[in-house]
Design a protein around this motif. Structure first.
Motif, PDB file in Angstrom:
ATOM      1  N   ILE A   1       5.366  52.504  28.674  1.00  0.00           N
ATOM      2  CA  ILE A   1       4.694  52.878  27.435  1.00  0.00           C
ATOM      3  C   ILE A   1       5.433  52.259  26.262  1.00  0.00           C
ATOM      4  CG2 ILE A   1       4.189  54.819  25.898  1.00  0.00           C
ATOM      5  CD1 ILE A   1       3.711  56.505  28.392  1.00  0.00           C
ATOM      6  N   ILE A   2       4.669  51.723  25.322  1.00  0.00           N
ATOM      7  CA  ILE A   2       5.214  51.224  24.064  1.00  0.00           C
ATOM      8  C   ILE A   2       4.756  52.200  22.985  1.00  0.00           C
ATOM      9  CG2 ILE A   2       5.215  49.350  22.380  1.00  0.00           C
ATOM     10  CD1 ILE A   2       4.366  47.479  24.650  1.00  0.00           C
ATOM     11  N   THR A   3       5.697  52.753  22.244  1.00  0.00           N
ATOM     12  CA  THR A   3       5.346  53.670  21.171  1.00  0.00           C
ATOM     13  C   THR A   3       5.333  52.940  19.833  1.00  0.00           C
ATOM     14  OG1 THR A   3       7.627  54.327  20.724  1.00  0.00           O
ATOM     15  CG2 THR A   3       6.416  55.601  22.396  1.00  0.00           C
ATOM     16  N   ARG A   4       4.713  53.554  18.869  1.00  0.00           N
ATOM     17  CA  ARG A   4       4.705  53.000  17.514  1.00  0.00           C
ATOM     18  C   ARG A   4       6.143  52.870  17.009  1.00  0.00           C
ATOM     19  NH1 ARG A   4       0.381  55.841  13.937  1.00  0.00           N
ATOM     20  NH2 ARG A   4      -1.065  54.698  15.246  1.00  0.00           N
TER      21      ARG A   4
ATOM     22  N   GLY B   1       0.662  38.917  23.417  1.00  0.00           N
ATOM     23  CA  GLY B   1       1.602  38.597  22.352  1.00  0.00           C
ATOM     24  C   GLY B   1       1.816  39.751  21.385  1.00  0.00           C
ATOM     25  N   ASN B   2       2.795  39.556  20.518  1.00  0.00           N
ATOM     26  CA  ASN B   2       3.128  40.572  19.524  1.00  0.00           C
ATOM     27  C   ASN B   2       1.936  40.898  18.629  1.00  0.00           C
ATOM     28  OD1 ASN B   2       5.709  40.683  20.504  1.00  0.00           O
ATOM     29  ND2 ASN B   2       6.570  39.349  18.946  1.00  0.00           N
ATOM     30  N   HIS B   3       1.143  39.898  18.292  1.00  0.00           N
ATOM     31  CA  HIS B   3      -0.011  40.101  17.412  1.00  0.00           C
ATOM     32  C   HIS B   3      -0.981  41.118  18.030  1.00  0.00           C
ATOM     33  CE1 HIS B   3      -2.794  39.037  14.226  1.00  0.00           C
ATOM     34  NE2 HIS B   3      -3.747  38.899  15.140  1.00  0.00           N
ATOM     35  N   THR B   4      -1.259  40.976  19.293  1.00  0.00           N
ATOM     36  CA  THR B   4      -2.164  41.892  20.001  1.00  0.00           C
ATOM     37  C   THR B   4      -1.577  43.299  20.027  1.00  0.00           C
ATOM     38  OG1 THR B   4      -2.987  40.113  21.393  1.00  0.00           O
ATOM     39  CG2 THR B   4      -3.310  42.354  22.205  1.00  0.00           C
ATOM     40  N   ILE B   5      -0.310  43.392  20.343  1.00  0.00           N
ATOM     41  CA  ILE B   5       0.344  44.704  20.423  1.00  0.00           C
ATOM     42  C   ILE B   5       0.330  45.392  19.063  1.00  0.00           C
ATOM     43  CG2 ILE B   5       2.572  45.843  20.801  1.00  0.00           C
ATOM     44  CD1 ILE B   5       3.016  43.751  23.060  1.00  0.00           C
TER      45      ILE B   5
ATOM     46  N   ARG C   1      10.860  49.771  15.264  1.00  0.00           N
ATOM     47  CA  ARG C   1      12.277  49.467  15.504  1.00  0.00           C
ATOM     48  C   ARG C   1      12.468  47.975  15.780  1.00  0.00           C
ATOM     49  NH1 ARG C   1      13.600  52.731  19.876  1.00  0.00           N
ATOM     50  NH2 ARG C   1      14.024  54.443  18.468  1.00  0.00           N
ATOM     51  N   TYR C   2      11.601  47.380  16.584  1.00  0.00           N
ATOM     52  CA  TYR C   2      11.665  45.944  16.888  1.00  0.00           C
ATOM     53  C   TYR C   2      11.498  45.115  15.609  1.00  0.00           C
ATOM     54  CZ  TYR C   2      10.082  41.386  18.492  1.00  0.00           C
ATOM     55  OH  TYR C   2       9.925  40.032  18.671  1.00  0.00           O
ATOM     56  N   MET C   3      10.509  45.475  14.798  1.00  0.00           N
ATOM     57  CA  MET C   3      10.265  44.727  13.565  1.00  0.00           C
ATOM     58  C   MET C   3      11.432  44.877  12.587  1.00  0.00           C
ATOM     59  SD  MET C   3       6.219  45.558  13.212  1.00  0.00           S
ATOM     60  CE  MET C   3       5.985  44.685  11.693  1.00  0.00           C
ATOM     61  N   LYS C   4      12.008  46.066  12.514  1.00  0.00           N
ATOM     62  CA  LYS C   4      13.165  46.307  11.642  1.00  0.00           C
ATOM     63  C   LYS C   4      14.332  45.413  12.047  1.00  0.00           C
ATOM     64  CE  LYS C   4      16.205  49.971  10.028  1.00  0.00           C
ATOM     65  NZ  LYS C   4      17.410  50.290  10.713  1.00  0.00           N
TER      66      LYS C   4
END
Length: 71
Positions: free
Chosen positions: A52-55, A26-30, A60-63
């Motif tokens: 790969i998931i970058t910071r 989930g998002n919390h873990t990531i 950007r997703y949260m924004k």
């Protein structure tokens, strides 16, 4: 540099220091992992590398999520 063809990603990545996230995490873990490192390797349920998931990806997703709630 001459031996790059014989080196695999699994030989370079330190799994203890840089644990992979799974496609079902989930998002919390990531978010918890990405706060500690600049990027995450994502694997599927078989442990095969997906990407790969970058910071920057997470920010950007949260924004986008925040901006969509304002409308």
């Amino acid at each position: 540099m001459d031996n790059l063809d014989s080196v695999e990603v699994k030989d370079i990545v330190n799994k203890r220091r840089n644990p992979a996230v799974h496609d079902f995490d989930g998002n919390h873990t990531i978010i918890n992992y990405i706060m500690e490192q600049n990027f995450l390797c994502m694997v599927d349920d078989r442990g095969c590398f997906i990407g790969i998931i970058t910071r920057k990806d997470v920010i950007r997703y949260m924004k986008r999520r925040i901006e969509s709630r304002r409308m």
